[in-house]
Design a protein around this motif. Structure first.
Motif: not given
Length: 377
Positions: A32-39, A129-135, A148-162
């Motif tokens: 499961a972690w392999r799949e997360a690192f690949e995605r 973590l969000a990929h494995r467990l859900g945001s 924090v500001t930059a991380a929020r933007a990059r997470l959103a760009e990648a499709g995650y919303k923790p």
């Protein structure tokens, strides 16, 4: 890589190559972690980094773009943020991240396991973590507003919303507690009591767990009571930025004056200074030491200077003598640790454990009744 589509396609290929190398080396065993690192695309979270000279290597710079792309798909830590010339944030080495995430022992069985991450940094680990467990199951905190500001933007760009929170990680995030797991991506000198309080209850494997870099290795502890926790260190080393930074890199920016007294013989050889197992014990006994070395032609220490934040300094000379200066005998502490180290068959981190309660924290060797060292809290 002339278009965004070309970049994404090339990155997918390189992520698969990196992940396969982590599997081959044994650093990644969980499918499961392999799949997360690949995605999860690391390059989205690390659009630039700084090399050892302080030069920025960036995706947006045609002159360094190829170097950037290669580096973000290698198993290496990358400095991503500097303050007053000092490294203050990084993207951790993927193999170490994989070790920590697998050691976290998360479950996706529909029970809604919730994880608190201390040290958002680039947001890459939060995305995994969000990929494995859900945001909705991930909360991450950092004390730096721009990170924090930059991380929020990059997470959103990648499709995650923790949940990304601007806060001092030493206090966790009580609003959304309790947490089934807490993972710190920054070095600590002791476990903040707030983290233990914010862990979920339970017993045995159901108890809330913390994994964090303490000293130069990773410790995993589980809750044993309202303000109690206990566990052991994992094999191998781990080197992270500190949770808090009162001085540059946690030590004085200037080396104290070198000792001028006549040297005395010491039982600690220069070769011990390159022994990661001995250096782990030193990271517990004397945290935040700064070192300078004189190396032999094959890169091994021949002499060294070491000092601590209180201004104590020692110099190990090539003739095997040591001289000292400052408010206390720093080298005597290193000698005491070396005697324990050699008398107990040169133990690695996996032979040490940690007990935390509301009065004290102690690192112990082999069992809680073995040799032990108190941590400053």
């Amino acid at each position: 890589m002339t278009t965004d589509s070309d970049l994404a396609q090339a990155a997918t290929v390189e992520r698969a190559r990196l992940v396969q190398s982590l599997v081959d080396s044994g650093d990644m065993t969980d499918a499961a972690w392999r799949e997360a690192f690949e995605r999860v695309p690391r390059h989205v979270f690390v659009p630039s980094f700084y090399d050892h000279t302080g030069r920025e290597i960036s995706a947006s710079d045609a002159g360094t773009r190829d170097q950037w792309f290669a580096a973000v798909h290698e198993d290496r830590a990358l400095v991503t943020h500097r303050t007053a010339g000092a490294a203050t944030s990084s993207s951790s080495q993927p193999s170490v991240m994989a070790t920590m995430l697998e050691a976290l022992r998360v479950e996706t069985d529909g029970t809604g396991m919730k994880v608190l991450e201390i040290g958002t940094g680039t947001g890459y680990n939060a995305a995994l973590l969000a990929h494995r467990l859900g945001s909705d199951s991930v909360v991450t905190v950092d004390t730096e507003p721009d990170l924090v500001t930059a991380a929020r933007a990059r997470l959103a760009e990648a499709g995650y919303k923790p949940r990304v929170v601007l806060a001092d990680g030493a206090y966790g995030h009580a609003e959304l507690a309790p947490y089934d797991r807490i993972i710190a991506t920054c070095r600590i000198g002791s476990v903040p009591s707030a983290w233990v309080r914010q862990l979920s209850g339970g017993t045995g494997t159901d108890a809330g767990q913390i994994i964090a870099p303490l000293g130069n290795a990773l410790v995993r502890i589980h809750r044993t009571g309202p303000l109690r926790a206990e566990g052991r260190f994992l094999p191998g080393g781990a080197y992270f930025m500190p949770l808090r930074r009162d001085t540059v890199d946690g030590v004085p920016t200037r080396r104290p004056e070198l000792p001028t007294d006549e040297g005395r013989r010491t039982e600690v050889p220069a070769s011990a200074l390159a022994d990661n197992a001995y250096r782990f014990l030193l990271s517990i006994v004397e945290p935040d030491l700064a070192w300078q070395y004189d190396l032999t032609q094959d890169g091994k220490p021949a002499a060294a200077r070491v000092w601590s934040p209180d201004g104590a300094i020692a110099a190990l000379h090539t003739d095997g003598t040591v001289s000292e200066a400052g408010p206390r005998s720093l080298w005597s502490r290193l000698e005491d640790a070396y005697r324990v180290f050699t008398e107990h068959d040169e133990p690695g981190p996996e032979r040490y454990g940690l007990t935390v309660d509301d009065e004290a924290q102690r690192v112990w060797l082999d069992t809680p009744r073995g040799p032990s060292w108190g941590l400053l809290t």
